[in-house]
Design a protein around this motif. Structure first.
Motif, PDB file in Angstrom:
ATOM      1  N   LEU A  58       0.840  -1.204   0.000  1.00  0.00           N
ATOM      2  CA  LEU A  58       0.000   0.000   0.000  1.00  0.00           C
ATOM      3  C   LEU A  58       0.870   1.246   0.000  1.00  0.00           C
ATOM      4  N   LEU A  94       1.601   5.609   5.469  1.00  0.00           N
ATOM      5  CA  LEU A  94       1.937   4.803   4.298  1.00  0.00           C
ATOM      6  C   LEU A  94       3.088   5.478   3.563  1.00  0.00           C
ATOM      7  N   VAL A 144      -4.660   6.590  -2.500  1.00  0.00           N
ATOM      8  CA  VAL A 144      -4.156   5.394  -1.825  1.00  0.00           C
ATOM      9  C   VAL A 144      -4.191   4.267  -2.855  1.00  0.00           C
ATOM     10  N   CYS A 146      -2.904   0.141  -4.048  1.00  0.00           N
ATOM     11  CA  CYS A 146      -2.430  -1.200  -3.728  1.00  0.00           C
ATOM     12  C   CYS A 146      -1.816  -1.778  -5.009  1.00  0.00           C
ATOM     13  N   ARG A 169      -7.820  -5.604   0.154  1.00  0.00           N
ATOM     14  CA  ARG A 169      -6.841  -4.883   0.992  1.00  0.00           C
ATOM     15  C   ARG A 169      -7.221  -3.411   1.097  1.00  0.00           C
ATOM     16  N   LEU A 170      -7.602  -2.807  -0.008  1.00  0.00           N
ATOM     17  CA  LEU A 170      -8.042  -1.405   0.015  1.00  0.00           C
ATOM     18  C   LEU A 170      -9.324  -1.257   0.818  1.00  0.00           C
ATOM     19  N   SER A 172     -10.308  -3.083   3.324  1.00  0.00           N
ATOM     20  CA  SER A 172     -10.034  -3.212   4.765  1.00  0.00           C
ATOM     21  C   SER A 172      -9.369  -1.968   5.326  1.00  0.00           C
ATOM     22  N   LEU A 173      -8.835  -1.133   4.454  1.00  0.00           N
ATOM     23  CA  LEU A 173      -8.207   0.124   4.881  1.00  0.00           C
ATOM     24  C   LEU A 173      -9.247   1.239   5.034  1.00  0.00           C
ATOM     25  N   TYR A 174     -10.481   0.976   4.618  1.00  0.00           N
ATOM     26  CA  TYR A 174     -11.510   2.023   4.598  1.00  0.00           C
ATOM     27  C   TYR A 174     -11.706   2.712   5.947  1.00  0.00           C
ATOM     28  N   LYS A 176      -9.709   3.165   8.444  1.00  0.00           N
ATOM     29  CA  LYS A 176      -8.570   4.053   8.720  1.00  0.00           C
ATOM     30  C   LYS A 176      -8.668   5.309   7.845  1.00  0.00           C
TER      31      LYS A 176
END
Length: 183
Positions: A58, A94, A144, A146, A169-170, A172-174, A176
């Motif tokens: 990321l 990141l 952002v 990936c 993966r993106l 699951s970053l929501y 944050k």
């Protein structure tokens, strides 16, 4: 406002702006006029020019270029400013990178090496247009990304193989990103 390319790269929390430089510029401009966003966060996948970058890594970015292989080879020039940077008051936890955008997915390792040498790590089809529109409307913006593939002869195959995992993966970053957005 969260935005993404759309089509196969859609997220329930992000508005689709379209694939490529033209669609994303037109549709994001329309969204800016209608919604008057206070900020824009672009979510997307990218290819890496550096084969040492781990797949599904990321990154965040506020800088983009629009450079074609013919420019690197000295076969073309542009009278346009082919770089854009927006301001964002804070950064995510990141790594920050420069993202290149093109209507084409580059597959030549010599081009990839030249981009790495220039300090440009990722390739995403929409981000340059997203940043340029944000700059025109004076809206803070960042992206952002990936990594799904490398910009080599296997780019499309690897993109297909890793795309769903990258979207997860993106996604699951929501939370944050949402918390960061609400600050």
């Amino acid at each position: 406002m969260f935005v993404c390319a759309g089509d196969t790269e859609s997220f329930s929390y992000a508005k689709s702006v379209g694939v490529g430089l033209v669609q994303s510029a037109l549709n994001l401009s329309r969204l800016c006029m209608l919604d008057n966003p206070k900020e824009i966060i672009f979510i997307g996948t990218a290819g890496s020019y550096d084969p040492k970058t781990p797949i599904l890594s990321l990154f965040a970015s506020t800088k983009a270029t629009q450079i074609e292989e013919s420019f690197i080879l000295g076969h073309s020039y542009t009278p346009l400013d082919n770089g854009v940077q927006t301001k964002w008051p804070q950064t995510l936890d990141l790594p920050s990178v420069v993202v290149n955008s093109s209507h084409y997915i580059h597959t030549d390792t010599h081009f990839s090496n030249a981009m790495c040498h220039a300090g440009i790590l990722l390739e995403n089809m929409e981000f340059f247009a997203v940043l340029r529109v944000a700059q025109c409307y004076n809206v803070p913006c960042f992206g952002v990304f990936c990594v799904t593939n490398y910009t080599n002869e296997h780019a499309h195959r690897d993109f297909i193989a890793n795309h769903e995992s990258a979207k997860e993966r993106l996604g699951s970053l929501y939370q944050k990103l949402k918390d960061f957005h609400d600050q």
